[in-house]
Design a protein around this motif. Structure first.
Motif, PDB file in Angstrom:
ATOM      1  N   ASN A 106       0.840  -1.189   0.000  1.00  0.00           N
ATOM      2  CA  ASN A 106       0.000   0.000   0.000  1.00  0.00           C
ATOM      3  C   ASN A 106       0.876   1.239   0.000  1.00  0.00           C
ATOM      4  O   ASN A 106       2.100   1.152  -0.109  1.00  0.00           O
ATOM      5  CB  ASN A 106      -0.974  -0.035   1.185  1.00  0.00           C
ATOM      6  N   MET A 107       0.275   2.394   0.134  1.00  0.00           N
ATOM      7  CA  MET A 107       1.037   3.638   0.027  1.00  0.00           C
ATOM      8  C   MET A 107       2.133   3.740   1.082  1.00  0.00           C
ATOM      9  O   MET A 107       3.189   4.340   0.825  1.00  0.00           O
ATOM     10  CB  MET A 107       0.095   4.836   0.102  1.00  0.00           C
ATOM     11  N   ASN A 108       1.923   3.159   2.257  1.00  0.00           N
ATOM     12  CA  ASN A 108       2.991   3.149   3.256  1.00  0.00           C
ATOM     13  C   ASN A 108       4.189   2.335   2.757  1.00  0.00           C
ATOM     14  O   ASN A 108       5.347   2.710   2.961  1.00  0.00           O
ATOM     15  CB  ASN A 108       2.480   2.579   4.579  1.00  0.00           C
ATOM     16  N   THR A 109       3.896   1.205   2.106  1.00  0.00           N
ATOM     17  CA  THR A 109       4.953   0.374   1.529  1.00  0.00           C
ATOM     18  C   THR A 109       5.706   1.145   0.449  1.00  0.00           C
ATOM     19  O   THR A 109       6.943   1.141   0.408  1.00  0.00           O
ATOM     20  CB  THR A 109       4.349  -0.902   0.909  1.00  0.00           C
ATOM     21  N   PHE A 110       4.957   1.795  -0.431  1.00  0.00           N
ATOM     22  CA  PHE A 110       5.576   2.491  -1.555  1.00  0.00           C
ATOM     23  C   PHE A 110       6.411   3.683  -1.077  1.00  0.00           C
ATOM     24  O   PHE A 110       7.466   3.976  -1.654  1.00  0.00           O
ATOM     25  CB  PHE A 110       4.501   2.941  -2.548  1.00  0.00           C
ATOM     26  N   TYR A 111       5.956   4.340  -0.034  1.00  0.00           N
ATOM     27  CA  TYR A 111       6.745   5.452   0.498  1.00  0.00           C
ATOM     28  C   TYR A 111       8.077   4.931   1.059  1.00  0.00           C
ATOM     29  O   TYR A 111       9.137   5.534   0.853  1.00  0.00           O
ATOM     30  CB  TYR A 111       5.978   6.204   1.574  1.00  0.00           C
ATOM     31  N   SER A 112       8.020   3.815   1.785  1.00  0.00           N
ATOM     32  CA  SER A 112       9.244   3.237   2.341  1.00  0.00           C
ATOM     33  C   SER A 112      10.203   2.791   1.236  1.00  0.00           C
ATOM     34  O   SER A 112      11.418   2.911   1.365  1.00  0.00           O
ATOM     35  CB  SER A 112       8.903   2.046   3.239  1.00  0.00           C
ATOM     36  N   LEU A 113       9.660   2.291   0.135  1.00  0.00           N
ATOM     37  CA  LEU A 113      10.486   1.812  -0.967  1.00  0.00           C
ATOM     38  C   LEU A 113      11.079   2.952  -1.790  1.00  0.00           C
ATOM     39  O   LEU A 113      12.269   2.959  -2.113  1.00  0.00           O
ATOM     40  CB  LEU A 113       9.652   0.917  -1.893  1.00  0.00           C
ATOM     41  N   TRP A 114      10.229   3.902  -2.159  1.00  0.00           N
ATOM     42  CA  TRP A 114      10.610   4.888  -3.178  1.00  0.00           C
ATOM     43  C   TRP A 114      10.415   6.343  -2.736  1.00  0.00           C
ATOM     44  O   TRP A 114      10.706   7.252  -3.502  1.00  0.00           O
ATOM     45  CB  TRP A 114       9.785   4.664  -4.450  1.00  0.00           C
ATOM     46  N   LYS A 115       9.901   6.551  -1.536  1.00  0.00           N
ATOM     47  CA  LYS A 115       9.611   7.895  -1.033  1.00  0.00           C
ATOM     48  C   LYS A 115       8.545   8.622  -1.864  1.00  0.00           C
ATOM     49  O   LYS A 115       8.448   9.848  -1.845  1.00  0.00           O
ATOM     50  CB  LYS A 115      10.883   8.745  -0.968  1.00  0.00           C
ATOM     51  N   VAL A 116       7.734   7.867  -2.600  1.00  0.00           N
ATOM     52  CA  VAL A 116       6.615   8.476  -3.329  1.00  0.00           C
ATOM     53  C   VAL A 116       5.488   8.758  -2.345  1.00  0.00           C
ATOM     54  O   VAL A 116       5.289   8.015  -1.377  1.00  0.00           O
ATOM     55  CB  VAL A 116       6.114   7.571  -4.461  1.00  0.00           C
ATOM     56  N   LYS A 117       4.748   9.823  -2.591  1.00  0.00           N
ATOM     57  CA  LYS A 117       3.724  10.250  -1.631  1.00  0.00           C
ATOM     58  C   LYS A 117       2.310  10.249  -2.194  1.00  0.00           C
ATOM     59  O   LYS A 117       1.350  10.403  -1.453  1.00  0.00           O
ATOM     60  CB  LYS A 117       4.065  11.652  -1.114  1.00  0.00           C
ATOM     61  N   ILE A 177      -0.055 -19.615  -9.109  1.00  0.00           N
ATOM     62  CA  ILE A 177      -0.020 -19.433  -7.655  1.00  0.00           C
ATOM     63  C   ILE A 177      -0.223 -17.964  -7.304  1.00  0.00           C
ATOM     64  O   ILE A 177      -0.836 -17.630  -6.297  1.00  0.00           O
ATOM     65  CB  ILE A 177       1.307 -19.951  -7.068  1.00  0.00           C
ATOM     66  N   ILE A 178       0.295 -17.078  -8.153  1.00  0.00           N
ATOM     67  CA  ILE A 178       0.079 -15.641  -7.948  1.00  0.00           C
ATOM     68  C   ILE A 178      -0.661 -15.100  -9.160  1.00  0.00           C
ATOM     69  O   ILE A 178      -0.079 -14.527 -10.078  1.00  0.00           O
ATOM     70  CB  ILE A 178       1.412 -14.880  -7.746  1.00  0.00           C
ATOM     71  N   LYS A 179      -1.956 -15.305  -9.187  1.00  0.00           N
ATOM     72  CA  LYS A 179      -2.749 -14.783 -10.298  1.00  0.00           C
ATOM     73  C   LYS A 179      -2.901 -13.287 -10.181  1.00  0.00           C
ATOM     74  O   LYS A 179      -3.000 -12.556 -11.159  1.00  0.00           O
ATOM     75  CB  LYS A 179      -4.126 -15.448 -10.310  1.00  0.00           C
ATOM     76  N   ARG A 180      -2.964 -12.824  -8.943  1.00  0.00           N
ATOM     77  CA  ARG A 180      -3.050 -11.385  -8.701  1.00  0.00           C
ATOM     78  C   ARG A 180      -2.410 -11.113  -7.349  1.00  0.00           C
ATOM     79  O   ARG A 180      -2.290 -12.004  -6.515  1.00  0.00           O
ATOM     80  CB  ARG A 180      -4.503 -10.902  -8.720  1.00  0.00           C
ATOM     81  N   LEU A 181      -2.008  -9.912  -7.139  1.00  0.00           N
ATOM     82  CA  LEU A 181      -1.415  -9.516  -5.864  1.00  0.00           C
ATOM     83  C   LEU A 181      -2.170  -8.308  -5.331  1.00  0.00           C
ATOM     84  O   LEU A 181      -2.483  -7.391  -6.097  1.00  0.00           O
ATOM     85  CB  LEU A 181       0.065  -9.169  -6.047  1.00  0.00           C
ATOM     86  N   PRO A 182      -2.484  -8.295  -4.043  1.00  0.00           N
ATOM     87  CA  PRO A 182      -3.216  -7.140  -3.496  1.00  0.00           C
ATOM     88  C   PRO A 182      -2.334  -5.896  -3.476  1.00  0.00           C
ATOM     89  O   PRO A 182      -1.287  -5.868  -2.834  1.00  0.00           O
ATOM     90  CB  PRO A 182      -3.581  -7.598  -2.074  1.00  0.00           C
ATOM     91  N   VAL A 183      -2.715  -4.896  -4.240  1.00  0.00           N
ATOM     92  CA  VAL A 183      -2.002  -3.622  -4.290  1.00  0.00           C
ATOM     93  C   VAL A 183      -3.006  -2.521  -4.005  1.00  0.00           C
ATOM     94  O   VAL A 183      -4.021  -2.403  -4.697  1.00  0.00           O
ATOM     95  CB  VAL A 183      -1.348  -3.395  -5.666  1.00  0.00           C
ATOM     96  N   ARG A 184      -2.730  -1.732  -2.971  1.00  0.00           N
ATOM     97  CA  ARG A 184      -3.638  -0.649  -2.593  1.00  0.00           C
ATOM     98  C   ARG A 184      -2.936   0.693  -2.747  1.00  0.00           C
ATOM     99  O   ARG A 184      -1.823   0.862  -2.277  1.00  0.00           O
ATOM    100  CB  ARG A 184      -4.073  -0.799  -1.138  1.00  0.00           C
ATOM    101  N   PHE A 185      -3.618   1.609  -3.349  1.00  0.00           N
ATOM    102  CA  PHE A 185      -3.059   2.949  -3.477  1.00  0.00           C
ATOM    103  C   PHE A 185      -3.694   3.870  -2.438  1.00  0.00           C
ATOM    104  O   PHE A 185      -4.082   5.002  -2.720  1.00  0.00           O
ATOM    105  CB  PHE A 185      -3.237   3.441  -4.913  1.00  0.00           C
ATOM    106  N   THR A 186      -3.789   3.342  -1.227  1.00  0.00           N
ATOM    107  CA  THR A 186      -4.243   4.092  -0.055  1.00  0.00           C
ATOM    108  C   THR A 186      -3.293   3.767   1.098  1.00  0.00           C
ATOM    109  O   THR A 186      -2.567   2.780   1.050  1.00  0.00           O
ATOM    110  CB  THR A 186      -5.677   3.704   0.357  1.00  0.00           C
ATOM    111  N   TYR A 187      -3.336   4.601   2.122  1.00  0.00           N
ATOM    112  CA  TYR A 187      -2.503   4.344   3.307  1.00  0.00           C
ATOM    113  C   TYR A 187      -3.297   3.464   4.271  1.00  0.00           C
ATOM    114  O   TYR A 187      -3.775   3.905   5.312  1.00  0.00           O
ATOM    115  CB  TYR A 187      -2.119   5.674   3.971  1.00  0.00           C
ATOM    116  N   ASP A 188      -3.456   2.208   3.896  1.00  0.00           N
ATOM    117  CA  ASP A 188      -4.292   1.277   4.658  1.00  0.00           C
ATOM    118  C   ASP A 188      -3.514  -0.011   4.886  1.00  0.00           C
ATOM    119  O   ASP A 188      -3.225  -0.748   3.940  1.00  0.00           O
ATOM    120  CB  ASP A 188      -5.589   0.994   3.893  1.00  0.00           C
TER     121      ASP A 188
END
Length: 376
Positions: A106-117, A177-188
């Protein structure tokens, strides 16, 4: 089976093999409809893999973390009729070489990875990595995952964890095994999307005990070692164990992944600050550490943690995850055909059906079967 108007020739209507969740729900519904039930389990406790052991006032999930979640209100109301559930929300943390990331992605993950907000920045970053990978027809799990979330997330949060879990290289695992992965573009950080979620206050044993009220229960009883004597006690067998074992492995053994748990009582109040921390690097042999007190917001002076190690399943180990590949599905199909031709035997649950079930799905399956059986 005899009609209700016929005189009973055996002391029990149902012999239920396995005191796990499916067997417990079946027993409850049978007793509710006036049936006499005998439940046997080779283990020394009820509840199957949901069993909790009280250690220093902490309910320890002996067979790994069990977090109840469902969108089905009737099932949520059903379990809450036996024990009240708390408001626990599953928000696991991923640890990759000392770096911490929130799950699901989610957005918390992406911020930690890339500092995107912003979601736009995060989407663009993922899209750029997917485009650079240039995978048009994923042939294995690695290619499938990269085509969905890019290389950074794959290498830090998926690859090592998945290879440990399955005991195989991601390039050797099928893409489905991974048909889809949960990706959220919210801080949840809430791992599940389900409306209802929680842990039984006081542990899962309260749920199992409530479900088995009115049934006779015999623990430490091996059905296969006492099969003839036990079957003589009931009109119908309800079997929730391994389907290949029931038929004496006629077509060979079905394969599973198993788990080994290392439990530790620590003389400190708080070990990791979260119930679930996943270790996603390949070099760490365990997949996660569970700190049980956080499931029930415990304030005990000590804590219990469990290290979870995936391993290949062998005879005598606990089967956890069915390996639903082509070979195993074909073997199961043969066993299923045998099961359908058995008289006075009902097969149900994750082992008898050779499929992975979440807890609410186990309960729903047992309720569906008994609804048809008892016409209510």
């Amino acid at each position: 089976m005899q009609s209700d108007s016929s005189p009973a020739t055996k002391p029990f209507d149902y012999l239920i093999v396995g005191a796990g969740l499916w067997g417990c729900v079946f027993a409850h519904q049978a007793v509710k409809h006036g049936k006499k039930t005998l439940v046997v389990d080779r283990r020394g406790h009820i509840g199957g893999n949901t069993y909790c052991e009280n250690v220093e006032g902490i309910n320890v999930h002996k067979y790994g973390a069990h977090i109840f979640h469902t969108n089905d209100k009737p099932i949520w109301d059903f379990v809450n009729s036996f024990v009240e559930f708390n408001r626990y929300t599953n928000s696991p943390i991923a640890n990759f070489k000392g770096e911490l990331y929130n799950l699901p992605f989610n957005m918390n993950t992406f911020y930690s990875l890339w500092k995107v907000k912003t979601p736009e920045e995060a989407r663009a970053k993922i899209a750029e990595q997917v485009r650079q990978a240039d995978i048009t027809d994923p042939q294995n799990l690695e290619e499938q995952a990269i085509s969905l979330v890019g290389t950074d997330i794959y290498h830090k949060l998926i690859k090592g964890y998945t290879e440990k879990q399955w005991g195989r290289k991601a390039t050797e695992l099928p893409s489905f095994i991974i048909k889809r992965l949960p990706v959220r573009f919210t801080y949840d950080n809430n791992y599940f999307n389900d409306k209802y979620q929680g842990i039984p206050i006081g542990g899962y044993n309260k749920l199992s005990e409530g479900l088995l009220e009115g049934s006779e229960v015999r623990l430490g009883t091996d059905y296969f070692a006492n099969r003839k004597e036990l079957e003589a006690l009931a009109e119908t067998v309800v079997y929730t164990g391994k389907i290949d074992e029931y038929f004496d492995f006629r077509f060979g053994s079905l394969e599973y992944r198993s788990l080994r748990f290392e439990h530790q009582l620590l003389d400190q109040e708080n070990f990791q600050g979260n119930a679930v921390v996943n270790y996603t690097e390949a070099e760490v042999p365990y997949t996660r550490i569970i700190e049980h007190k956080h499931f029930e917001f415990g304030t005990q002076p000590k804590t219990v943690v469990t290290y979870e190690y995936p391993q290949e399943w062998t005879q005598g180990a606990e089967p956890y995850y069915p390996i639903n590949d082509t070979r195993n599905d074909e073997v199961f199909r043969k066993y299923k055909e045998l099961a359908e031709n058995e008289s006075n035997v009902i097969f149900g649950g994750r082992l008898a059906e050779y499929r992975y079930y979440d807890m609410h799905q186990v309960i729903g399956s047992a309720l569906k079967r008994t609804k048809v059986l008892f016409q209510s």
